[in-house]
Design an enzyme around this catalytic site. Sequence first.
Site, PDB file in Angstrom:
ATOM      1  N   LYS A  95       0.854  -1.180   0.000  1.00 27.25           N
ATOM      2  CA  LYS A  95       0.000   0.000   0.000  1.00 27.25           C
ATOM      3  C   LYS A  95       0.894   1.235   0.000  1.00 27.25           C
ATOM      4  O   LYS A  95       1.853   1.316   0.768  1.00 27.25           O
ATOM      5  CB  LYS A  95      -0.900   0.001   1.236  1.00 27.25           C
ATOM      6  N   TRP A 102      -9.762   0.882   0.236  1.00 27.18           N
ATOM      7  CA  TRP A 102     -10.862   1.556   0.928  1.00 27.18           C
ATOM      8  C   TRP A 102     -10.404   2.510   2.020  1.00 27.18           C
ATOM      9  O   TRP A 102     -11.114   2.732   2.992  1.00 27.18           O
ATOM     10  CB  TRP A 102     -11.863   0.539   1.477  1.00 27.18           C
ATOM     11  N   HIS A 103      -9.243   3.088   1.845  1.00 27.82           N
ATOM     12  CA  HIS A 103      -8.781   4.098   2.797  1.00 27.82           C
ATOM     13  C   HIS A 103      -9.000   5.488   2.196  1.00 27.82           C
ATOM     14  O   HIS A 103      -8.109   6.324   2.156  1.00 27.82           O
ATOM     15  CB  HIS A 103      -7.307   3.870   3.152  1.00 27.82           C
ATOM     16  N   TYR A 104     -10.213   5.706   1.716  1.00 30.61           N
ATOM     17  CA  TYR A 104     -10.567   6.983   1.101  1.00 30.61           C
ATOM     18  C   TYR A 104     -10.412   8.124   2.107  1.00 30.61           C
ATOM     19  O   TYR A 104     -10.709   7.979   3.292  1.00 30.61           O
ATOM     20  CB  TYR A 104     -12.027   6.972   0.638  1.00 30.61           C
TER      21      TYR A 104
END
Length: 498
Positions: free
Chosen positions: A331, A432-434
């Site tokens: 990531k 999904w770490h918006y």
Amino acid sequence: MPTSPSSETSTSPWLTLPQPLLPNLSFPPMVLLMLGLGFWVVALALMLAFIPELTQSIFLRRVGWDARLVNESYPWVEKQVVHQPKLAPWQDAFKDSLLDVGVSPYNGFTYDHIYGTKVGGTIFDRFGRRHTAAELLASANPKMLTVLVYAPVQKVLFDKSAGKRPKAMGVMFKDENGNQHQAFLTNNRRSEVILSCGAIGTPQLLMLSGIGPKAELQRLNISMVLHNEFVGKGMADNPMNSVFVPMTRSVEQSLIQTVGITKMGVYVEASSGFGQSQDSIHCHHGLLSAEIGQLSTVPPKQRTRQAIEEFIKRKRDLPREAFKGGFILEKIAMPLSTGHLNLINTNIDNNPSVTFNYFGHPRDLRRCVNGIRMAAKVIQSDRFTNFTKCDKPTVEKLLNMSVKANINLIPKHTNDTKSLEQFCKDTVITIWHYHGGCLVGKVVDPNHKVLGTRRLRIVDGSTFSESPGTNPQGTVLMMGRYMGVKILRRRLGKAAGV
């Protein structure tokens, strides 16, 4: 106390809240907290990355938080919903392999975000029971709190008296039967509406309520309450890319428990065991499923229903062996690439269009390449090959298998395993770490009050310019406690008791 909600008929089907309860609703004095789209759980099983080390960080200074209160708020969350995981065999082998390739030192089990290899917390206890943010409500005073479930907010209501800043008066929401209601704040000047709908939901709700770029509001004939060109801007997501690790035998399912925090701007993590069920390959792939998020990886014009249906059809043809084993994923920390959010229509139930511009900045792409190289080293390490019982595969072979097993909608290129840059672009998926969309200094002030308005505040990840830690879940939960204490102290002083 706020007045009872008024109602009018609607046709949207929302279920759960009994109609007889509605006329008797009473909201806590001073604060009306509506959770908008109902995001009670930030993630299902991902490792929590609490960051007590934020005290000295750029992030803490940028958001203007009080270091002492931050470090008091983390343990408050930890004690209630966080547990030490029982390390799965895949995660244990991954831990040893990270240390073998130089991601050191080993920091053991810790919530701290520090360089090296560590085991983080989990919201699953030793019995496999998941603990959610909703459980934090047990610490609240029930006499001062009313929670509505299946009651999504449609818009914020404003008093737009001439010559004054718009003042939030309450919200419009739907009940279980699709009936619309209005809930109003008291006349107490300290009462306020707090939005906590997340990085996608909060900018959407603000614009539907009339706060946002003038052109965007005019395009959908939304009555403008306040022009703010920055609502929906600065949207970011941390790109994730994964390398498939084949196994000749099934392995225990595990999500992220171990992580390598490197000094080159990437986090290296692992997951395993997605191919255990005979039907799982035909259902969904959790983190790697296009149906629940991967549309953001392709340009807006390619995000069609037909594309999704074709993808689902292709996915059914994948061999079960493609998910036998696991993945080493990387990531990108603090991506420099940003995008924007736009409304599709005026229906709050329809997701907006979001573009994150993955790898729009060349530095993000370089860090992805470094992360993939690190993942390949881990897979080829002696510790990992001893666990997988497989010969050391070449990097090209690994990447070829990973491209075939990758679950996103992006068209693949014939040279995507020859070029690590192309591999990164073709296999990127969301984790999904918006974050972003309502940034501090752009949409909210350091106290998270919406600029240019009164009695309106935002407390969620939409105010973040970066996603803190390997997983922002811990910081988002801490943020709720932190802001609640700050608000109480400002209003009540020592009488707040916190």
